[in-house]
Design a protein around this motif. Sequence first.
Motif, mmCIF file in Angstrom:
data_model
loop_
_atom_site.group_PDB
_atom_site.id
_atom_site.type_symbol
_atom_site.label_atom_id
_atom_site.label_comp_id
_atom_site.label_asym_id
_atom_site.label_seq_id
_atom_site.Cartn_x
_atom_site.Cartn_y
_atom_site.Cartn_z
ATOM 1 N N ARG A 287 -13.749 1.635 -13.880
ATOM 2 C CA ARG A 287 -13.468 0.228 -13.579
ATOM 3 C C ARG A 287 -14.756 -0.493 -13.211
ATOM 4 N NH1 ARG A 287 -9.182 3.121 -11.561
ATOM 5 N NH2 ARG A 287 -7.147 2.423 -12.282
ATOM 6 N N LEU A 288 -14.782 -1.753 -13.546
ATOM 7 C CA LEU A 288 -15.904 -2.623 -13.227
ATOM 8 C C LEU A 288 -15.637 -3.233 -11.856
ATOM 9 C CD1 LEU A 288 -18.508 -3.977 -14.159
ATOM 10 C CD2 LEU A 288 -17.113 -5.626 -15.395
ATOM 11 N N VAL A 289 -16.542 -3.029 -10.910
ATOM 12 C CA VAL A 289 -16.338 -3.483 -9.533
ATOM 13 C C VAL A 289 -17.352 -4.563 -9.182
ATOM 14 C CG1 VAL A 289 -16.258 -2.799 -7.100
ATOM 15 C CG2 VAL A 289 -15.433 -1.214 -8.873
ATOM 16 N N PHE A 290 -16.825 -5.719 -8.817
ATOM 17 C CA PHE A 290 -17.621 -6.834 -8.306
ATOM 18 C C PHE A 290 -17.409 -6.834 -6.790
ATOM 19 C CE2 PHE A 290 -16.725 -7.906 -12.611
ATOM 20 C CZ PHE A 290 -17.795 -8.668 -13.062
ATOM 21 N N ASP A 291 -18.331 -6.237 -6.064
ATOM 22 C CA ASP A 291 -18.249 -6.165 -4.606
ATOM 23 C C ASP A 291 -19.025 -7.364 -4.054
ATOM 24 O OD1 ASP A 291 -18.238 -5.500 -1.926
ATOM 25 O OD2 ASP A 291 -19.367 -3.631 -2.174
ATOM 26 N N VAL A 292 -18.282 -8.410 -3.694
ATOM 27 C CA VAL A 292 -18.888 -9.662 -3.232
ATOM 28 C C VAL A 292 -19.126 -9.552 -1.728
ATOM 29 C CG1 VAL A 292 -18.624 -12.170 -3.093
ATOM 30 C CG2 VAL A 292 -17.630 -10.909 -5.034
ATOM 31 N N ARG A 293 -20.363 -9.831 -1.323
ATOM 32 C CA ARG A 293 -20.736 -9.718 0.087
ATOM 33 C C ARG A 293 -21.397 -11.006 0.571
ATOM 34 N NH1 ARG A 293 -22.780 -3.543 0.818
ATOM 35 N NH2 ARG A 293 -21.188 -2.587 -0.519
ATOM 36 N N ASP A 294 -21.396 -11.179 1.885
ATOM 37 C CA ASP A 294 -22.044 -12.356 2.463
ATOM 38 C C ASP A 294 -23.553 -12.112 2.583
ATOM 39 O OD1 ASP A 294 -22.458 -10.789 4.772
ATOM 40 O OD2 ASP A 294 -20.820 -11.730 5.869
ATOM 41 N N GLN A 295 -24.258 -13.059 3.153
ATOM 42 C CA GLN A 295 -25.717 -12.972 3.256
ATOM 43 C C GLN A 295 -26.196 -11.850 4.163
ATOM 44 O OE1 GLN A 295 -28.232 -14.721 1.407
ATOM 45 N NE2 GLN A 295 -26.321 -14.744 0.299
ATOM 46 N N GLU A 296 -25.317 -11.332 5.001
ATOM 47 C CA GLU A 296 -25.672 -10.187 5.848
ATOM 48 C C GLU A 296 -25.287 -8.873 5.158
ATOM 49 O OE1 GLU A 296 -24.004 -13.020 7.427
ATOM 50 O OE2 GLU A 296 -26.088 -13.645 7.670
ATOM 51 N N ASP A 297 -24.898 -8.968 3.876
ATOM 52 C CA ASP A 297 -24.492 -7.818 3.066
ATOM 53 C C ASP A 297 -23.211 -7.166 3.590
ATOM 54 O OD1 ASP A 297 -24.987 -6.522 0.662
ATOM 55 O OD2 ASP A 297 -26.139 -4.918 1.586
ATOM 56 N N GLN A 298 -22.366 -7.976 4.226
ATOM 57 C CA GLN A 298 -21.070 -7.503 4.700
ATOM 58 C C GLN A 298 -19.997 -7.828 3.655
ATOM 59 O OE1 GLN A 298 -20.656 -5.651 7.570
ATOM 60 N NE2 GLN A 298 -22.898 -5.741 7.408
ATOM 61 N N PRO A 299 -19.082 -6.888 3.398
ATOM 62 C CA PRO A 299 -18.043 -7.111 2.376
ATOM 63 C C PRO A 299 -17.205 -8.364 2.645
ATOM 64 C CG PRO A 299 -18.056 -4.830 3.099
ATOM 65 C CD PRO A 299 -18.966 -5.579 4.028
ATOM 66 N N VAL A 300 -16.990 -9.141 1.584
ATOM 67 C CA VAL A 300 -16.123 -10.315 1.642
ATOM 68 C C VAL A 300 -14.869 -10.032 0.825
ATOM 69 C CG1 VAL A 300 -15.876 -12.767 1.057
ATOM 70 C CG2 VAL A 300 -18.052 -11.909 1.959
ATOM 71 N N GLN A 301 -15.081 -9.604 -0.429
ATOM 72 C CA GLN A 301 -13.950 -9.297 -1.304
ATOM 73 C C GLN A 301 -14.451 -8.466 -2.474
ATOM 74 O OE1 GLN A 301 -11.580 -12.679 -2.430
ATOM 75 N NE2 GLN A 301 -10.800 -11.679 -4.254
ATOM 76 N N ALA A 302 -13.631 -7.530 -2.906
ATOM 77 C CA ALA A 302 -13.944 -6.751 -4.101
ATOM 78 C C ALA A 302 -12.995 -7.184 -5.215
ATOM 79 C CB ALA A 302 -13.808 -5.265 -3.831
ATOM 80 N N VAL A 303 -13.556 -7.393 -6.381
ATOM 81 C CA VAL A 303 -12.771 -7.713 -7.563
ATOM 82 C C VAL A 303 -12.973 -6.550 -8.534
ATOM 83 C CG1 VAL A 303 -12.468 -9.304 -9.486
ATOM 84 C CG2 VAL A 303 -13.057 -10.190 -7.213
ATOM 85 N N VAL A 304 -11.877 -5.949 -8.946
ATOM 86 C CA VAL A 304 -11.933 -4.772 -9.810
ATOM 87 C C VAL A 304 -11.282 -5.103 -11.146
ATOM 88 C CG1 VAL A 304 -11.299 -2.342 -10.024
ATOM 89 C CG2 VAL A 304 -11.824 -3.292 -7.762
ATOM 90 N N LEU A 305 -12.014 -4.827 -12.230
ATOM 91 C CA LEU A 305 -11.499 -5.079 -13.578
ATOM 92 C C LEU A 305 -11.478 -3.785 -14.378
ATOM 93 C CD1 LEU A 305 -13.589 -8.244 -14.597
ATOM 94 C CD2 LEU A 305 -11.308 -8.189 -13.560
ATOM 95 N N ALA A 306 -10.492 -3.647 -15.230
ATOM 96 C CA ALA A 306 -10.462 -2.525 -16.164
ATOM 97 C C ALA A 306 -11.594 -2.693 -17.169
ATOM 98 C CB ALA A 306 -9.115 -2.486 -16.888
#
Length: 158
Positions: free
Chosen positions: A62-81
């Motif tokens: 799966r393709l994972v878009f791990d979106v993080r804030d400027q402190e590199d803290q997780p905000v949301q992960a978007v996972v695509l096939a």
Amino acid sequence: MADAKGRLTRVVLDGEALHRISALQQADREQAVRDLAQENEFHLPDQPDLQSILHLSIQEGRLVFDVRDQEDQPVQAVVLALGPFKMLVRDYQMLLDSYANAVAEGREARIQAIDMGRRGLHNEGAELMLERLAGKVVIDFPTARRLFTLVCALHQKL
């Protein structure tokens, strides 16, 4: 919000591919990262002003878009096939191999034709990226093209 300021401030490629990448693939990847650093539109639909760091990876097919804030803290992960991208990635790999051969043979007309094909595949990949991320992440077409390049660099042999 038409004038949203949401953008990527950095892209991190996690889980590098196990396959060795060619000099052309490396150059494509570096250019895509540089271009994204210069200009992009990328934000979550409910956070149009988010300045984010993107950790892009392929995990368990799966393709994972791990979106993080400027402190590199997780905000949301978007996972695509990855399935919908497989054919385009394979075609892109074939074009890169053909391009390298054409350069080695010094066949200028063939190089130009292959380069046009690469641009066309980038456009198809960008359209697919836009379609698959719709409602999950807001991106523009140039950002989608560059992200498709990075997906190809992460996973050469689907």
